[in-house]
Design a protein around this motif. Structure first.
Motif, short mmCIF file in Angstrom:
data_model
loop_
_atom_site.label_atom_id
_atom_site.label_comp_id
_atom_site.label_asym_id
_atom_site.label_seq_id
_atom_site.Cartn_x
_atom_site.Cartn_y
_atom_site.Cartn_z
N ASP A 1 34.85 90.19 56.45
CA ASP A 1 36.09 90.80 57.06
C ASP A 1 35.66 92.24 58.64
O ASP A 1 36.70 91.60 59.47
CB ASP A 1 36.59 91.76 55.89
N TYR A 2 34.37 92.46 58.04
CA TYR A 2 33.56 93.69 58.94
C TYR A 2 33.20 92.86 60.06
O TYR A 2 34.04 93.25 61.83
CB TYR A 2 32.60 94.31 58.11
N LEU B 1 30.02 91.97 47.60
CA LEU B 1 30.28 93.32 48.93
C LEU B 1 30.76 91.66 50.03
O LEU B 1 31.05 92.15 50.84
CB LEU B 1 29.29 93.77 49.39
N ASN B 2 30.70 90.42 49.40
CA ASN B 2 30.89 89.14 50.34
C ASN B 2 31.92 89.14 50.83
O ASN B 2 31.52 88.91 52.24
CB ASN B 2 30.90 88.07 49.45
N GLY C 1 22.30 90.83 43.12
CA GLY C 1 23.91 90.10 43.30
C GLY C 1 24.72 90.53 44.10
O GLY C 1 26.29 90.52 44.34
N CYS C 2 24.68 91.84 44.61
CA CYS C 2 25.44 92.77 45.46
C CYS C 2 26.37 91.50 46.75
O CYS C 2 27.16 91.93 47.07
CB CYS C 2 25.21 94.17 45.50
N TRP C 3 25.69 90.83 46.80
CA TRP C 3 25.98 90.21 48.03
C TRP C 3 25.16 88.72 48.45
O TRP C 3 24.25 89.06 48.25
CB TRP C 3 25.18 91.07 49.79
N THR C 4 25.75 87.19 48.39
CA THR C 4 25.16 86.35 48.09
C THR C 4 25.40 85.96 48.94
O THR C 4 25.08 84.32 48.63
CB THR C 4 26.14 85.83 46.68
#
Length: 168
Positions: free
Chosen positions: A150-151, A144-145, A44-47
């Motif tokens: 932003d990146y 990290l969404n 679940g670090c990037w969803t």
């Protein structure tokens, strides 16, 4: 038949600094552009993977790319970046949730594509096209969404700016 010459971006800039004055990259240099997203984040670090895909495509349209779906290829076929006069924005997110609950990882983007030299008898493949920024290390107690969005927001216009040759 065209001869294909593979050169890394670093070798090109070291071997012949004068070439960098003759070539620039810009969205209009490519007939097609597409986005490839790689989810290498766990627990679940990037969803928001789909949202990032759509957002990246929108950012590319805003700077002038003709964005299409990634051309299909079958096993053994040449990658569409080499065949389609296209450029691919690759977004790779790597991350994992630590026992403490903190998500840690990095985000990296590259533009992979081809550039044809002026006499059109050889294709010069640069991988990546333009500067390849180092991975951006990120961490969050949630996910990290927002970092990924932003990146992408800053990376796409930076690529276009990098390709502009300043006039004397």
């Amino acid at each position: 038949m065209k001869e294909v010459l593979t050169v890394s971006a670093v070798a090109l800039s070291v071997a012949s600094p004068a070439l960098s004055d003759k070539y620039r990259h810009a969205p209009e240099d490519y007939e097609k552009a597409w986005v490839a997203v790689y989810d290498n984040a766990e627990n679940g670090c990037w969803t928001n993977i789909g949202e990032v895909q759509t957002y990246a495509e929108d950012q590319m349209r805003l700077v002038g790319f003709n964005v299409v779906d990634r051309p299909e290829t079958k096993d053994g076929e040449t990658d569409p970046v080499l065949e389609e006069n296209g450029i691919e924005l690759v977004i790779n997110v790597v991350g994992e949730r630590l026992n403490s609950g903190l998500c840690v990882g990095f985000i990296q983007t590259t533009f992979n594509g081809t550039m044809v030299n002026p006499n059109r008898d050889k294709i010069l493949i640069l991988n990546p096209v333009g500067i390849d920024f180092s991975p951006w290390s990120v961490w969050s107690s949630k996910n990290l969404n927002n970092y990924v969005l932003d990146y992408v927001k800053f990376r796409v216009p930076d690529w276009v700016e990098d390709g502009v040759i300043e006039k004397d």
